[in-house]
Design a protein around this motif. Structure first.
Motif, PDB file in Angstrom:
ATOM      1  N   GLN A 258      29.537  36.275  42.369  1.00 42.12           N
ATOM      2  CA  GLN A 258      31.027  36.830  42.314  1.00 42.12           C
ATOM      3  C   GLN A 258      31.628  36.378  40.963  1.00 42.12           C
ATOM      4  N   ILE A 259      32.521  37.051  40.416  1.00 43.95           N
ATOM      5  CA  ILE A 259      33.213  36.575  39.327  1.00 43.95           C
ATOM      6  C   ILE A 259      34.812  36.470  39.673  1.00 43.95           C
ATOM      7  N   GLN A 260      35.463  35.593  39.349  1.00 43.79           N
ATOM      8  CA  GLN A 260      36.899  35.561  39.424  1.00 43.79           C
ATOM      9  C   GLN A 260      37.413  34.964  37.939  1.00 43.79           C
ATOM     10  N   TYR A 261      38.618  35.966  37.644  1.00 43.39           N
ATOM     11  CA  TYR A 261      39.388  35.684  36.266  1.00 43.39           C
ATOM     12  C   TYR A 261      40.645  35.497  36.595  1.00 43.39           C
ATOM     13  N   ARG A 262      41.450  35.113  35.600  1.00 44.43           N
ATOM     14  CA  ARG A 262      42.998  34.886  35.466  1.00 44.43           C
ATOM     15  C   ARG A 262      43.345  34.829  34.103  1.00 44.43           C
ATOM     16  N   VAL A 263      44.752  35.024  34.292  1.00 46.68           N
ATOM     17  CA  VAL A 263      45.228  34.829  32.935  1.00 46.68           C
ATOM     18  C   VAL A 263      45.663  33.538  32.555  1.00 46.68           C
ATOM     19  N   SER A 266      48.700  32.049  34.813  1.00 44.09           N
ATOM     20  CA  SER A 266      49.073  32.207  36.043  1.00 44.09           C
ATOM     21  C   SER A 266      47.857  31.314  36.728  1.00 44.09           C
ATOM     22  N   SER A 267      48.240  31.375  37.939  1.00 46.02           N
ATOM     23  CA  SER A 267      47.211  30.415  38.831  1.00 46.02           C
ATOM     24  C   SER A 267      46.480  31.379  39.839  1.00 46.02           C
ATOM     25  N   GLU A 268      46.743  32.760  39.750  1.00 39.84           N
ATOM     26  CA  GLU A 268      46.064  33.724  40.708  1.00 39.84           C
ATOM     27  C   GLU A 268      45.074  34.296  40.211  1.00 39.84           C
ATOM     28  N   TRP A 269      44.030  34.153  41.042  1.00 38.72           N
ATOM     29  CA  TRP A 269      42.781  34.469  40.376  1.00 38.72           C
ATOM     30  C   TRP A 269      42.391  36.052  41.103  1.00 38.72           C
ATOM     31  N   LYS A 270      41.782  36.832  40.241  1.00 40.05           N
ATOM     32  CA  LYS A 270      41.401  38.166  40.658  1.00 40.05           C
ATOM     33  C   LYS A 270      39.656  38.144  40.729  1.00 40.05           C
ATOM     34  N   VAL A 271      39.521  38.609  42.227  1.00 38.32           N
ATOM     35  CA  VAL A 271      37.787  38.515  42.446  1.00 38.32           C
ATOM     36  C   VAL A 271      37.223  39.705  42.205  1.00 38.32           C
ATOM     37  N   VAL A 272      36.006  39.609  41.617  1.00 39.97           N
ATOM     38  CA  VAL A 272      35.283  40.719  41.204  1.00 39.97           C
ATOM     39  C   VAL A 272      34.061  40.440  42.312  1.00 39.97           C
ATOM     40  N   ASP A 273      34.068  41.599  43.335  1.00 39.46           N
ATOM     41  CA  ASP A 273      33.108  41.188  44.405  1.00 39.46           C
ATOM     42  C   ASP A 273      31.899  41.916  44.512  1.00 39.46           C
ATOM     43  N   ASP A 274      31.737  42.835  43.704  1.00 37.22           N
ATOM     44  CA  ASP A 274      30.527  43.901  43.580  1.00 37.22           C
ATOM     45  C   ASP A 274      29.578  43.407  42.202  1.00 37.22           C
ATOM     46  N   VAL A 275      29.449  42.518  42.117  1.00 33.14           N
ATOM     47  CA  VAL A 275      28.589  42.158  40.907  1.00 33.14           C
ATOM     48  C   VAL A 275      27.042  41.995  41.273  1.00 33.14           C
ATOM     49  N   GLY A 276      26.870  42.078  42.632  1.00 27.70           N
ATOM     50  CA  GLY A 276      25.495  42.122  42.926  1.00 27.70           C
ATOM     51  C   GLY A 276      24.481  41.088  42.412  1.00 27.70           C
ATOM     52  N   ASN A 277      23.198  41.672  42.075  1.00 28.55           N
ATOM     53  CA  ASN A 277      22.271  40.584  41.738  1.00 28.55           C
ATOM     54  C   ASN A 277      22.350  40.589  40.169  1.00 28.55           C
ATOM     55  N   THR A 290      45.439  38.668  25.307  1.00 28.86           N
ATOM     56  CA  THR A 290      45.459  37.814  26.352  1.00 28.86           C
ATOM     57  C   THR A 290      44.426  36.865  26.702  1.00 28.86           C
ATOM     58  N   VAL A 291      44.817  35.604  26.808  1.00 28.99           N
ATOM     59  CA  VAL A 291      43.558  34.514  27.371  1.00 28.99           C
ATOM     60  C   VAL A 291      43.179  34.758  28.564  1.00 28.99           C
ATOM     61  N   TYR A 292      41.750  34.944  28.969  1.00 30.66           N
ATOM     62  CA  TYR A 292      41.557  34.974  30.374  1.00 30.66           C
ATOM     63  C   TYR A 292      40.314  33.916  30.533  1.00 30.66           C
ATOM     64  N   PHE A 293      40.673  33.059  31.788  1.00 31.51           N
ATOM     65  CA  PHE A 293      39.550  32.089  32.351  1.00 31.51           C
ATOM     66  C   PHE A 293      38.799  32.777  33.320  1.00 31.51           C
TER      67      PHE A 293
END
Lengths: 391, 195
Positions: A258-263, A266-277, A290-293
């Protein structure tokens, strides 16, 4: 001992008691250090040694430093004073309430610790995880009353199902207050029975037995070498790459990520759930310049055919990268507003051009009409604002 | 004080004394904090009168100003060795009662025990400098304590910590006396130190 020597010996004893060893108390409290249930009652007695020439009526009692009312006292003999305590509350401190017998001048003659509480409750919610199949850590929750009044000891026990003998976990508090860590000597392919025993001065309570196979509760380290980079000049995208956790490299047949990223701001993370293997992924729809974490985590499910869902690792440390700046926006004072208006106006012009060409019945429709409408719109906004501020 | 004759030994002694004074000051401040924690944890009255406790060395000294340097060091060392044993026992009792629970009191007790051990070692170093060497610890430990009720243990602990706080003050003063140049010594006086 010859009778003549008795008096000097007693005198010496008294002197010793008064001077060098005042902790050899001149009185005795009974019962000593009792354990009681909340709400119960107690009658305690303080008996002074006749050598000290103290009388029962010269004594008084305190509980945790507060003087107890004389109405609760009774002189049982010239040297014994009792006190009756009714409907006791839970102990104020886990080291026990201090019930103390004093002489008239406030001196401490004797003391007794009262432990008032409840028997322990069954520990609940036992959850366990194995880091890289090498160890096992379990957590649990105490019963609802917890350890409010009496100190409670917790012992985690485990055994191989069917033929194992009981083992006791040794390393407590490794993952919080109610946890224990078994570092080694764990078997695979045979389920374990795990349970927790809670004990305090008033009894023992045993949790339900949890059954688990180590392979079903495997977690791992966060993915290593997380790299985030730009995708050429694409201003709304970033590419993320990582390596699978090294400790499980040979077993990770079905790991998922799983990946999560945020600007940055902001303290709000967006999750990418479909990364698979996969061990790389492209993030799209990002803001230009924009800088992303970015963080990645791994779920090593299905090890050696396990059918369980697996346990997510911790997130990797955040890795930062920025998207390229938008070229159209460069040098503009109000890039968003100006850009949007120009685009809209251009589209409308195209639209009305199309209408003029294709909608024969509405010949007076045109961009001038649109501009007139905007002037009207501005005026109507202004009027509305004035009315609002005059209220 | 044979070694005091050599200027380098005098300098070394002054240095050890200065560090000892700082250690004693820190120990005093930590013991006072520990006393607060202890009294709260045990539900005791901070002003409860606990007179001398068996096995706890008393800080009160008669004819203190007449003592020799070696005498001061020996008395200090005996006291801190006793405190080391007493604090270790308090820690053990604490663990017996509360298991391995990581409590504020347990942590503070362990920290002070470490300081007391370090200070005892420091005193041994000073005694070595006096060409005397520290006395052996064999059989010098406190006698085994009698069985005490839980309340008696609480009071004994209070007595131990109170006396240790007093000892920390006395030790700083002992070391300041020791740091003073002996008559006839050519070394310069040491800067004033306060615990």
């Amino acid at each position: 001992m010859p009778p003549l020597l008795l008096f000097p010996s007693l005198l010496l004893l008294c002197l010793r008691l008064l001077r060098a060893e005042p902790l050899a108390y001149p009185a005795v409290i009974s019962p000593q250090d009792p354990t009681l249930l909340i709400g119960s009652s107690l009658v305690a007695t303080c008996t002074v040694s006749p050598d000290f020439h103290l009388k029962a009526e010269d004594l008084y009692w305190t509980l945790n430093g507060r003087r107890l009312p004389a109405a609760s006292y009774a002189a049982l003999s010239p040297t014994t004073l009792s006190v009756a305590l009714a409907r006791l509350n839970g102990s104020k401190q886990q080291s026990g309430d201090n019930l103390v017998c004093h002489s008239r001048d406030g001196g401490i003659l004797a003391g007794s610790c009262l432990y008032v509480g409840l028997p322990p409750e069954k520990p609940v919610n036992i959850t366990c995880w194995s880091k890289n199949m090498k160890d096992l850590t379990c957590k649990w929750a105490p019963g609802t009353e917890g350890e409010t009044f009496l100190h409670t000891n917790y012992t985690l026990k485990y055994k191989l199902r069917w033929y194992g003998r009981d083992n006791t976990c040794q390393e407590y508090h490794t993952a919080g207050p109610y946890s224990c860590h078994i570092p080694k000597d764990l078997a695979l392919f045979t389920p374990y029975e795990i349970w927790v025993e809670a004990s305090n001065r008033l009894g023992v309570a045993v949790s339900d037995v949890v059954m688990l196979d180590i392979l079903d509760v495997v977690t791992t380290d966060p993915p290593s070498d997380v790299h985030v980079s730009r995708v050429g000049d694409l201003e709304d995208q970033l590419s993320v790459r990582w390596s699978s956790p090294p400790a499980l490299k040979d077993f990770l047949f079905q790991a998922k990520y799983q990946i999560q990223y945020r600007v940055e701001d902001s303290s709000e993370w967006k999750v990418v759930d479909d990364v698979g293997n996969q061990t790389s992924c492209r993030l799209a729809g990002l803001r230009p310049g924009t800088v992303y974490f970015v963080q990645v985590r791994c779920n090593p499910f299905g090890i050696y055919g396990s059918k369980k869902a697996g346990i997510w690792s911790d997130w990797s440390n955040p890795t930062a990268a920025s998207t390229p700046r938008s070229e159209r926006a460069a040098g503009s004072c109000d890039p968003k507003g100006g850009e949007q208006n120009t685009t809209l106006r251009r589209e409308l012009k195209q639209f009305f051009g199309w209408v003029k060409k294709h909608a024969y019945g509405c010949s007076n429709l045109g961009i001038k009409l649109y501009d007139q409408w905007r002037v009207w719109l501005q005026k109507s906004h202004k009027t509305r604002n004035q009315v609002g501020s005059s209220r | 004080m044979a070694a005091a004759d050599s200027p380098s030994a005098a300098l070394r002694r002054r240095d050890l004394c200065s560090r000892g004074i700082r250690l004693a000051g820190k120990m005093r401040s930590d013991v006072v904090d520990l006393l607060d924690t202890y009294v709260e944890w045990q539900g005791l009255d901070a002003s409860a009168s606990v007179a001398a406790v068996e096995g706890v060395p008393a800080a009160a000294a008669e004819r203190w100003d007449e003592q020799t340097g070696t005498q001061r060091l020996l008395e200090n060392l005996a006291a801190y060795r006793a405190f080391r044993a007493l604090l270790a026992q308090m820690l053990e009792e604490q663990r017996e009662q509360l298991g391995e629970a990581d409590t504020v009191l347990g942590r503070a007790l362990a920290a002070v025990l470490l300081q007391v051990s370090a200070f005892a070692y420091h005193l041994e170093e000073l005694l070595r400098l006096e060409s005397r060497g520290p006395p052996s610890e064999e059989g010098a430990g406190p006698p085994p304590l009698p069985h005490l009720s839980l309340f008696e243990r609480k009071l004994r602990g209070l007595g131990v910590l109170r006396e240790l706080a007093q000892w920390a003050v006395r030790s700083a003063r002992d070391l300041r006396q020791l740091a003073k140049p002996s008559p006839g010594s050519s070394s310069a006086p040491s800067p004033a130190e306060s615990p």
